[in-house]
Design an enzyme around this catalytic site. Structure first.
Site, short mmCIF file in Angstrom:
data_model
loop_
_atom_site.label_atom_id
_atom_site.label_comp_id
_atom_site.label_asym_id
_atom_site.label_seq_id
_atom_site.Cartn_x
_atom_site.Cartn_y
_atom_site.Cartn_z
N GLU A 59 1.00 -1.21 0.03
CA GLU A 59 0.15 0.09 0.05
C GLU A 59 0.83 1.25 0.02
O GLU A 59 0.79 2.31 -0.68
CB GLU A 59 -1.07 0.10 1.29
CG GLU A 59 -2.05 -1.22 1.08
CD GLU A 59 -3.00 -0.85 2.07
OE1 GLU A 59 -2.98 -0.03 3.05
OE2 GLU A 59 -4.16 -1.63 2.04
N ASP B 96 -2.26 -8.21 19.22
CA ASP B 96 -0.84 -8.49 18.72
C ASP B 96 -0.06 -9.44 19.78
O ASP B 96 0.73 -10.37 19.30
CB ASP B 96 -0.11 -7.52 18.26
CG ASP B 96 -0.67 -6.86 17.12
OD1 ASP B 96 -1.45 -7.19 16.47
OD2 ASP B 96 0.08 -5.76 16.47
N ALA C 57 -5.66 -5.92 12.45
CA ALA C 57 -6.74 -5.32 13.15
C ALA C 57 -7.83 -5.94 13.47
O ALA C 57 -8.52 -5.75 14.61
CB ALA C 57 -7.08 -3.83 12.71
#
Length: 306
Positions: A65, A194, A209
């Site tokens: 990205e 995480d 997420a």
């Protein structure tokens, strides 16, 4: 929950920028904008090429990205901002040690994502590992790259809170939890996101997420159930799919058995991100901001903050 992982090469930290937080994003923006400003002022072609070479290490969703966004900025957004340099000539290089980028995605989507990046002008180097990083220099298994901006997006590792707290952890330092996200060996400590290790269908849940969001909601419900003297069923992760955007109008998406790429995937990515924002005002502001960026090719305020 997690920190940047340099795989035992922590001395690379001082020569690279991670991409994990808003502060990291600001630092990267400052460095990129400063590189263009410096390149505008100097005459030396070698130094100028080094300033206009942006290297991203790690071909996961973050690296892909970022590479797409940066290439689009060079090719479209900043083309009229300088007189002595052509931002279109800037090089964006993406390095991935695996045989393909987006390794956790379907192979066809990985191939499509690479085609999208290359069409934007990104140089994608796959099956190429980084052997050393020095000031302004990346040495790989196949070549060396002179670059003033080196961004590290190659991996994360759990924070050491589990080890420091003497909780049950696996070899990587993730806290071991049971089916109710209670830390193993405890009755009143929960872990999610995480930092927590739990498996789904015999596979460890990834540090993304959606996992953290679902675990956080579950923990809240579980505590509420405990207070009310009720029982709650085991935590079960619902995989809603994977998505990565690659510049303007391009994205790849993998939702259960459905795999698609291009404009439709890009619209889906926008909808999902806006849907999960909190508050109607935030959703409206972001939607209009993205619409304005799409129409004008502008990418927001370009201010260098020191």
């Amino acid at each position: 929950g997690s920190t940047t992982h340099y795989f035992g090469n922590d001395h690379w930290r001082k020569h690279t920028l991670p991409m994990k937080s808003l502060n990291d994003a600001r630092k990267i923006r400052n460095l990129i904008l400063t590189a263009f400003e410096e390149a505008e002022k100097i005459e030396d072609p070698v130094k100028k090429e080094k300033l206009l070479t942006f290297t991203i290490i790690g071909g996961g969703p973050t690296g892909v990205e970022l590479a797409g966004s940066l290439a689009e900025m060079c090719k479209h957004t900043m083309t009229k901002d300088f007189k002595n340099i052509k931002t279109k000539d800037a090089k964006v290089i993406l390095i991935e040690k695996s045989k393909r980028i987006l390794a956790t995605y379907d192979s066809k989507l990985s191939k499509k994502a690479q085609q999208f990046l290359e069409k934007l002008g990104v140089q994608v180097l796959v099956d190429e590992s980084v052997e050393d990083i020095k000031e302004g220099l990346v040495i790989t298994s196949k070549t060396s790259i002179s670059s003033s901006t080196i961004i590290w997006s190659a991996g994360i590792k759990p924070s050491d809170i589990g080890i420091k707290s003497n909780l049950a952890t696996n070899k990587s330092g993730k806290i071991l939890v049971n089916d109710n996200l209670l830390v193993k060996g405890t009755t009143n400590i929960f872990a999610g996101g995480d930092i927590a290790y739990i498996e789904n269908n015999d596979m460890p849940l990834p540090a993304i997420a959606p996992v953290a969001m679902q675990e956080g909601i579950y923990i809240g419900k579980y505590i509420k159930a405990l207070v009310e003297g009720k029982k709650l069923s085991k935590f079960k992760y619902k995989n809603k799919g994977l998505m990565a955007t690659i510049g303007r109008n391009k994205a790849v998406a993998q939702v259960k058995k459905f795999k698609f790429a291009g404009f439709g995937a890009w619209l889906t990515w926008i909808f999902v991100h806006i849907y999960y924002l909190t508050g109607f005002k935030n959703k409206l502001v972001v939607l209009f901001g993205w619409a304005w960026s799409y129409i004008t090719y502008k990418k927001g305020t370009r201010i260098i903050l020191k």
